[in-house]
Design an enzyme around this catalytic site. Sequence first.
Site, mmCIF file in Angstrom:
data_model
loop_
_atom_site.group_PDB
_atom_site.id
_atom_site.type_symbol
_atom_site.label_atom_id
_atom_site.label_comp_id
_atom_site.label_asym_id
_atom_site.label_seq_id
_atom_site.Cartn_x
_atom_site.Cartn_y
_atom_site.Cartn_z
ATOM 1 N N LYS A 115 0.816 -1.217 0.000
ATOM 2 C CA LYS A 115 0.000 0.000 0.000
ATOM 3 C C LYS A 115 0.847 1.264 0.000
ATOM 4 O O LYS A 115 0.406 2.329 0.442
ATOM 5 C CB LYS A 115 -0.976 0.023 1.192
ATOM 6 C CG LYS A 115 -1.835 -1.213 1.336
ATOM 7 C CD LYS A 115 -2.539 -1.584 0.051
ATOM 8 C CE LYS A 115 -3.530 -0.534 -0.417
ATOM 9 N NZ LYS A 115 -4.185 -0.937 -1.701
ATOM 10 N N THR A 118 3.646 0.493 -4.863
ATOM 11 C CA THR A 118 4.509 -0.406 -5.639
ATOM 12 C C THR A 118 3.892 -0.776 -6.984
ATOM 13 O O THR A 118 4.600 -0.905 -7.978
ATOM 14 C CB THR A 118 4.817 -1.694 -4.851
ATOM 15 O OG1 THR A 118 3.589 -2.348 -4.502
ATOM 16 C CG2 THR A 118 5.596 -1.378 -3.578
ATOM 17 N N ARG A 196 5.685 5.369 2.404
ATOM 18 C CA ARG A 196 4.562 6.309 2.496
ATOM 19 C C ARG A 196 4.310 6.599 3.961
ATOM 20 O O ARG A 196 4.621 5.771 4.819
ATOM 21 C CB ARG A 196 3.343 5.632 1.838
ATOM 22 C CG ARG A 196 2.070 6.416 1.807
ATOM 23 C CD ARG A 196 0.973 5.513 1.229
ATOM 24 N NE ARG A 196 -0.291 6.198 1.053
ATOM 25 C CZ ARG A 196 -1.411 5.591 0.689
ATOM 26 N NH1 ARG A 196 -1.413 4.275 0.476
ATOM 27 N NH2 ARG A 196 -2.533 6.271 0.549
ATOM 28 N N SER A 204 -4.907 2.789 4.718
ATOM 29 C CA SER A 204 -5.117 2.225 3.388
ATOM 30 C C SER A 204 -5.109 0.703 3.442
ATOM 31 O O SER A 204 -5.921 0.035 2.779
ATOM 32 C CB SER A 204 -4.023 2.731 2.443
ATOM 33 O OG SER A 204 -4.176 2.180 1.153
#
EC number: 2.8.2.-
Length: 358
Positions: A115, A118, A196, A204
Amino acid sequence: MATFHHSNPTDRDIRRVLQKLIIILSLGIICVSLFYFFTGCCESDLTENSVSDRPASDDRNLTFYNYVVTVQDEDGYPGTGEGSTLTPGLETDNTGKDWKATRRLPQALIIGVKKGGTRALLEFLRLHPDVRALGSEPHFFDRHYARGLHWYRSMMPKALDGQVVMEKTPRYFVTVETPGRVHSMSRDVKLIVVVRDPVTRAISDYTQIISKTPHIPAFETLAFKNRTNGEIDSLWSPLWIGLYAQHLERWLAWFPRAQIHLVSGEGLISDPAGELGKVQDFLGLQRIVTDKHFYFNKTKGFPCLKKPEGSSKPHCLGKTKGRTHAPIDPEVIRRLREFYRPHNQRFYQMAGQDFGWQ
C-alpha cells in the site's frame, strides 16, 4: 527369319535409374511432410499470451499484458499465492525477438511496501523499453523459496542483453529471512522500496482488508492493546509494516545503502515523472519515462498514463487504487502520529532523507 528389335541396354539402364530416383524423391517428400506434421515446425510461433509486440522506439505505445492466473496479489492484481495457476514461462515477451531473448534472474527488485505505491511504480517502469518486469508477484523469497532458483527464473519474462529484469513483491521488505536469501541469489541486485506516511499507509491497508473481510473489528479496536491508556499494538500487521527503520536495518545488514533506492509514495502521486527519473537513474537507464506520459486523474486522485496510440481510453490503475479510506477517529490518528514520530526520525537518519511525514 523374323527380325527382333531390342532396346538399347544403355537406354534401359537410364530409365531404371530415373525410376529409382523418382521413387527416392517421392519417399523423401513424404518423410519431410511427416516430420513437419509431428514436430509442428511449420506452425506459427507461440505468442506467449502477448497482446502486442513492443515497438523499439522510445515513444512506444503504452501496452499492458495478460497473465495466466486465478488469484490476486496484495494489490488486487494477478499473483502467485496459494491456489494460483501462474504457469512458468508464460510471462509476455514483447520484444518481438524471442530468438535472441532469454530468461534470467532479476537484476532489480521492488521489495516494498504494501500500500505504498509499488503497483503504480511497476506499471510506470514498464513503459521503459529497457525494463522487462514480471507483472504478478511471485513471492519467491517469502513463500516459494523451496522451489529453487530454477523455478524463479522460469517465472521471469524473456529479456535481451541490456534490458533490466525485475519483479515486485512488497512482502519482501518485512519478511525476516528475505534479505539473506536475496543476497544468496545476487549481492549486486538493486533494491527499490516505496515508502509512504505510515499512518496513511495503515489506514489504506485496513481499507483493503475490510473490502475483503467486512465484518472484522474497527480500526480503532485493532490498533490498540488498551484503548484506555493508549497502548499501541505495534504487532498488528497494518501498524507493524510502517516501522520502516526496523525493517530497513535488516536489509542494511546485507546490502550497502547505495544499493537501496527509496521512493516517496507521496511523490509518486504528486510528481510521478520526478520519482521515475530518479528510479531510472538508479537502474542505470536512460530517462525515457517523463512527464509527457502522465496526467492527473482528479476523480481517483492518482496519476494515470496518457492514452496509448490507437486506444480510445487512457490507462489508470485498477479499482482498488484511489478508493475512499475508512473513516478513522481523529484522536486515534493523533496518537498514531505520536507513536510513529520517533520511528520516522530514526528512519530519516538511516535513509539520509526526510520524507516530511507529520
